[in-house]
Design a protein around this motif. Sequence first.
Motif, PDB file in Angstrom:
ATOM      1  N   LEU A  21      -5.331  -5.413   5.121  1.00 35.08           N
ATOM      2  CA  LEU A  21      -6.222  -4.659   4.122  1.00 35.08           C
ATOM      3  C   LEU A  21      -5.101  -3.422   3.898  1.00 35.08           C
ATOM      4  CD1 LEU A  21      -8.925  -4.670   3.488  1.00 35.08           C
ATOM      5  CD2 LEU A  21      -9.932  -3.481   5.945  1.00 35.08           C
ATOM      6  N   SER A  22      -4.416  -2.882   5.074  1.00 35.98           N
ATOM      7  CA  SER A  22      -4.225  -1.468   4.725  1.00 35.98           C
ATOM      8  C   SER A  22      -3.265  -1.580   3.490  1.00 35.98           C
ATOM      9  CB  SER A  22      -3.188  -0.976   5.915  1.00 35.98           C
ATOM     10  OG  SER A  22      -2.709   0.252   5.167  1.00 35.98           O
ATOM     11  N   PHE A  23      -2.629  -2.172   3.317  1.00 35.79           N
ATOM     12  CA  PHE A  23      -1.401  -2.741   2.223  1.00 35.79           C
ATOM     13  C   PHE A  23      -2.576  -2.956   0.952  1.00 35.79           C
ATOM     14  CE2 PHE A  23       2.535  -4.677   0.330  1.00 35.79           C
ATOM     15  CZ  PHE A  23       3.157  -3.510   0.219  1.00 35.79           C
ATOM     16  N   HIS A  61       2.971   5.221  -0.764  1.00 31.89           N
ATOM     17  CA  HIS A  61       1.918   4.308  -0.896  1.00 31.89           C
ATOM     18  C   HIS A  61       3.002   2.893  -0.155  1.00 31.89           C
ATOM     19  CE1 HIS A  61      -1.705   6.082  -1.943  1.00 31.89           C
ATOM     20  NE2 HIS A  61      -1.077   6.326  -2.898  1.00 31.89           N
ATOM     21  N   ILE A  62       3.873   2.027  -1.533  1.00 33.32           N
ATOM     22  CA  ILE A  62       4.695   1.266  -0.994  1.00 33.32           C
ATOM     23  C   ILE A  62       4.870   1.402   0.971  1.00 33.32           C
ATOM     24  CG2 ILE A  62       6.827   0.695  -1.905  1.00 33.32           C
ATOM     25  CD1 ILE A  62       6.639   1.326  -3.796  1.00 33.32           C
ATOM     26  N   CYS A  63       5.638   2.484   0.842  1.00 32.40           N
ATOM     27  CA  CYS A  63       6.484   2.365   2.556  1.00 32.40           C
ATOM     28  C   CYS A  63       5.963   2.347   3.245  1.00 32.40           C
ATOM     29  CB  CYS A  63       6.902   3.974   2.132  1.00 32.40           C
ATOM     30  SG  CYS A  63       8.032   3.723   1.331  1.00 32.40           S
ATOM     31  N   SER A  64       4.139   2.623   3.514  1.00 31.86           N
ATOM     32  CA  SER A  64       2.772   2.627   4.700  1.00 31.86           C
ATOM     33  C   SER A  64       3.282   1.240   4.869  1.00 31.86           C
ATOM     34  CB  SER A  64       1.528   2.759   3.494  1.00 31.86           C
ATOM     35  OG  SER A  64       1.460   1.423   3.156  1.00 31.86           O
ATOM     36  N   VAL A  65       3.939   0.436   4.596  1.00 33.15           N
ATOM     37  CA  VAL A  65       3.686  -0.553   5.448  1.00 33.15           C
ATOM     38  C   VAL A  65       4.560  -1.208   6.515  1.00 33.15           C
ATOM     39  CG1 VAL A  65       5.701  -2.168   3.783  1.00 33.15           C
ATOM     40  CG2 VAL A  65       3.414  -3.085   5.070  1.00 33.15           C
ATOM     41  N   ALA A  66       5.609   0.142   6.657  1.00 35.62           N
ATOM     42  CA  ALA A  66       7.189   0.658   7.059  1.00 35.62           C
ATOM     43  C   ALA A  66       5.606   0.607   8.456  1.00 35.62           C
ATOM     44  CB  ALA A  66       7.908   1.343   7.014  1.00 35.62           C
ATOM     45  N   TYR A  67       4.910   1.422   8.957  1.00 36.61           N
ATOM     46  CA  TYR A  67       4.924   1.980  10.155  1.00 36.61           C
ATOM     47  C   TYR A  67       4.208   0.600  11.051  1.00 36.61           C
ATOM     48  CZ  TYR A  67       5.487   6.293   7.641  1.00 36.61           C
ATOM     49  OH  TYR A  67       6.056   7.970   6.730  1.00 36.61           O
ATOM     50  N   PRO A  68       3.556  -0.261  10.351  1.00 41.05           N
ATOM     51  CA  PRO A  68       2.683  -1.029  11.677  1.00 41.05           C
ATOM     52  C   PRO A  68       3.928  -2.003  12.114  1.00 41.05           C
ATOM     53  CG  PRO A  68       1.147  -1.165   9.522  1.00 41.05           C
ATOM     54  CD  PRO A  68       3.166  -0.354   9.619  1.00 41.05           C
TER      55      PRO A  68
END
Length: 216
Positions: free
Chosen positions: A65-67, A182-189
């Motif tokens: 959902l976040s991505f 925004h793209i790099c946000s997927v790295a944190y999980p």
Amino acid sequence: MGDTVEAMLKQVMTALMTNDRALVAGVARMDNIVDSLNEAVKLYLTKLTRSNLDEREAKRAMEILSFAINLEHVGDIIEKNLNELAAKKIKRNAQFSADGASEIDQFYKRVLENLRLAFGVLMSGDVTGARKLIAEKAELRSAELSAAERHLERLREGRPETLETTSLHMDILRDLKRINSHICSVAYPALEGRQESLIASEQVTLPPAKPKPRGR
């Protein structure tokens, strides 16, 4: 959603470089598709979370959902910002200098590569890919500053193409950097629970632990 956003990014950058008016209209239509897909993803995940998901499944649903939300934001930046810049450039029949065009193209290609890497990180949770995305986020910030300095140097030289496109040039780099964030946000999980996530994302050095006082 990812495929459509990637197509949008490619098309808007082609429009910016070639002044192709037909491509601008196509980007707006693709953004409507991204919005519809995002709504479908949200509805589907909402239904899933009403069922008895275990902790791992619930966490995965929130990651997706976040991505999806971040991809929608990327689509909005492309359609509302970069696409409008393309329309403005076409209306003025403006052209980038050769150096300026090369600079923007190199920056864009890094963002596109990061988008593709982010898809892999989302699907596999690849820690190596996640670390690379975090590093790229910091490096692109530096690259934007360096590009701005080079652009100002061309302005001082009085190049006519640079004078004509200076605000467009800086705005494009700014928006590409926002897209990359925004793209790099997927790295944190993928790095969750790892000390390296905090260090890499904030670029801080943790102080050494203070020695505990000895008991008397």
